[in-house]
Write an enzyme that holds these catalytic residues in place. Structure first.
Site, mmCIF file in Angstrom:
data_model
loop_
_atom_site.group_PDB
_atom_site.id
_atom_site.type_symbol
_atom_site.label_atom_id
_atom_site.label_comp_id
_atom_site.label_asym_id
_atom_site.label_seq_id
_atom_site.Cartn_x
_atom_site.Cartn_y
_atom_site.Cartn_z
ATOM 1 N N HIS A 114 -11.278 7.219 5.048
ATOM 2 C CA HIS A 114 -10.385 8.370 5.193
ATOM 3 C C HIS A 114 -11.166 9.612 4.743
ATOM 4 O O HIS A 114 -11.964 9.532 3.800
ATOM 5 C CB HIS A 114 -9.179 8.261 4.249
ATOM 6 C CG HIS A 114 -8.045 7.432 4.752
ATOM 7 N ND1 HIS A 114 -7.281 6.646 3.915
ATOM 8 C CD2 HIS A 114 -7.507 7.300 5.992
ATOM 9 C CE1 HIS A 114 -6.328 6.053 4.617
ATOM 10 N NE2 HIS A 114 -6.445 6.426 5.874
ATOM 11 N N ASP B 74 0.815 -1.222 0.000
ATOM 12 C CA ASP B 74 0.000 0.000 0.000
ATOM 13 C C ASP B 74 0.852 1.276 0.000
ATOM 14 O O ASP B 74 0.302 2.378 0.098
ATOM 15 C CB ASP B 74 -0.901 0.031 1.246
ATOM 16 C CG ASP B 74 -2.220 -0.725 1.036
ATOM 17 O OD1 ASP B 74 -2.661 -0.843 -0.130
ATOM 18 O OD2 ASP B 74 -2.812 -1.165 2.038
ATOM 19 N N ARG C 293 0.612 -1.661 7.610
ATOM 20 C CA ARG C 293 1.141 -0.447 6.974
ATOM 21 C C ARG C 293 2.113 0.323 7.876
ATOM 22 O O ARG C 293 2.642 1.361 7.469
ATOM 23 C CB ARG C 293 -0.009 0.485 6.558
ATOM 24 C CG ARG C 293 -0.963 -0.131 5.552
ATOM 25 C CD ARG C 293 -1.822 0.919 4.865
ATOM 26 N NE ARG C 293 -1.014 1.826 4.037
ATOM 27 C CZ ARG C 293 -1.494 2.922 3.453
ATOM 28 N NH1 ARG C 293 -2.764 3.257 3.615
ATOM 29 N NH2 ARG C 293 -0.713 3.693 2.711
ATOM 30 N N ARG D 163 -9.790 5.677 11.191
ATOM 31 C CA ARG D 163 -8.338 5.530 11.264
ATOM 32 C C ARG D 163 -7.705 6.546 12.241
ATOM 33 O O ARG D 163 -7.065 6.161 13.210
ATOM 34 C CB ARG D 163 -7.714 5.699 9.879
ATOM 35 C CG ARG D 163 -8.204 4.700 8.819
ATOM 36 C CD ARG D 163 -7.585 3.345 8.991
ATOM 37 N NE ARG D 163 -8.058 2.366 8.032
ATOM 38 C CZ ARG D 163 -7.487 2.091 6.866
ATOM 39 N NH1 ARG D 163 -6.417 2.743 6.483
ATOM 40 N NH2 ARG D 163 -7.993 1.146 6.079
ATOM 41 N N CYS E 40 -5.067 9.644 -3.064
ATOM 42 C CA CYS E 40 -4.319 8.712 -2.208
ATOM 43 C C CYS E 40 -2.879 8.551 -2.693
ATOM 44 O O CYS E 40 -1.979 8.306 -1.893
ATOM 45 C CB CYS E 40 -4.964 7.337 -2.208
ATOM 46 S SG CYS E 40 -6.614 7.303 -1.551
HETATM 47 C C1 LIG Z 1 -7.165 8.726 1.195
HETATM 48 N N1 LIG Z 1 -6.138 7.863 1.034
HETATM 49 C C2 LIG Z 1 -4.826 8.298 0.908
HETATM 50 C C3 LIG Z 1 -6.495 6.638 0.950
HETATM 51 N N2 LIG Z 1 -7.659 6.363 1.035
HETATM 52 N N3 LIG Z 1 -5.529 5.788 0.803
HETATM 53 C C4 LIG Z 1 -5.712 4.542 0.334
HETATM 54 C C5 LIG Z 1 -5.271 3.577 1.338
HETATM 55 C C6 LIG Z 1 -5.580 2.199 0.939
HETATM 56 C C7 LIG Z 1 -5.072 1.167 1.879
HETATM 57 N N4 LIG Z 1 -5.389 -0.128 1.358
HETATM 58 C C8 LIG Z 1 -5.654 1.314 3.262
HETATM 59 O O1 LIG Z 1 -6.739 0.803 3.510
HETATM 60 O O2 LIG Z 1 -5.029 1.932 4.115
#
Ligand SMILES: CN(C)C(=N)NCCC[C@H](N)C(=O)O
Length: 279
Positions: A178, A78, A103, A149, A272
């Site tokens: 997010h 990621d 991550r 998150r 992202c």
């Molecule tokens: C808003 N941004 C930056 C994002 N939504 N990022 C994608 C993150 C995807 C990752 N699989 C995760 O779930 O963290």
């Protein structure tokens, strides 16, 4: 005879040159599921992801923006989602502390790159936060997401470190985990957003702060149309967000559609993949 009121012409929009950090998705894969978009059984094609990502990078270069690159790290599929790596405002770096173990190593990798590239003032955050994924910077305020998150304590930590007012917004739909999946800044003083992603109180805050906002519907949100990047005039946006693209055009913006369908399998879109480096 009815006289129709004259339509106000959309105001002229001005693009400002930006500096972005991106990470080529050489090790991209969907091997775990930490959001509802991810299905390890369905997998993903890293070659296709790289080709789509290259087109995104070329779109930024064609618009006159500067793009720096961080080396991808094997085992961090990621890491292409650079926006999550930090929040950079006024040359200061508020470091990411990821919510999920999968991550976690990305935070130090991005902090090391930033330190090595002229950003000496890096705060290693005490509280869980996913960088620009949940912090979106406007001229006078930083909007900050929570609910899935980033912790509210991180909003306070970022405010204290950056000296900018941080406004908390609560996300309530797991597809929009997010803030940058549900809202994007249109230059420094306005935003586009999908109201259904926010709690009633946060919707009221957005209505009060941005009475002239562009509102997106669920169809556009469901193709990650709100995960877009605006330089004040041009809006780099997922091509499938057709309704939102039309609205933006009517409001005087220049949509730049891109295809990031492979990266959407991990829950990401143009924003992202893009960390803004604000001097
Ligand atoms: C808003 N941004 C930056 C994002 N939504 N990022 C994608 C993150 C995807 C990752 N699989 C995760 O779930 O963290």
């Amino acid at each position: 005879m009815t006289v129709m009121p004259a339509m106000e012409p959309a105001p002229a929009r001005t693009a400002l040159r930006r500096r972005y950090l991106m990470c080529r998705p050489e090790h991209f894969a969907v091997t775990y599921a930490i959001n509802p978009w991810m299905d390890p059984a369905a997998g993903a094609d890293a070659g296709r992801a790289v080709a789509q990502w290259e087109a995104l990078r070329n779109a930024y270069l064609a618009l006159g923006h500067e793009v720096s690159l961080i080396d991808p790290v094997p085992g961090l599929p990621d890491m292409v989602f650079a926006a999550n790596g930090a929040l950079v405002v006024g040359g200061r770096v508020y470091g990411a502390r990821f919510a999920h173990a999968e991550r976690r190593a990305e935070g130090p990798a991005y902090a090391a790159w930033l330190r090595a590239n002229g950003f000496a003032d890096v705060l290693e955050a005490e509280h869980t936060n996913e960088g620009e994924g949940d912090f979106l910077t406007l001229d006078h305020v930083i909007l900050a997401g929570t609910g899935f998150r980033t912790e509210i304590a991180a909003h306070q930590e970022a405010q204290e470190f950056l000296g900018r007012p941080v406004v908390t917004l609560r996300l309530v739909d797991p597809r929009f985990y997010h803030l940058d999946t549900a809202l994007f800044p249109l230059g420094g003083d306005n935003v586009a957003y999908y109201p259904g992603a926010f709690s009633p109180g946060s919707r009221a805050v957005l209505e009060r702060l941005f009475p002239d906002a562009v509102l997106a519907d669920e169809r556009d949100a469901a193709v990650l149309g709100l995960n877009a990047v605006c330089d004040g005039r041009n809006v780099v946006i997922n091509a499938e967000a057709e309704g939102l693209i039309g609205t933006l055009r009517d409001r005087g913006y220049e949509p730049v559609p891109v295809d990031l369908s492979e990266l959407r399998k991990a829950g990401g879109g143009p924003k992202c993949c893009t960390l803004e480096l604000r001097a």
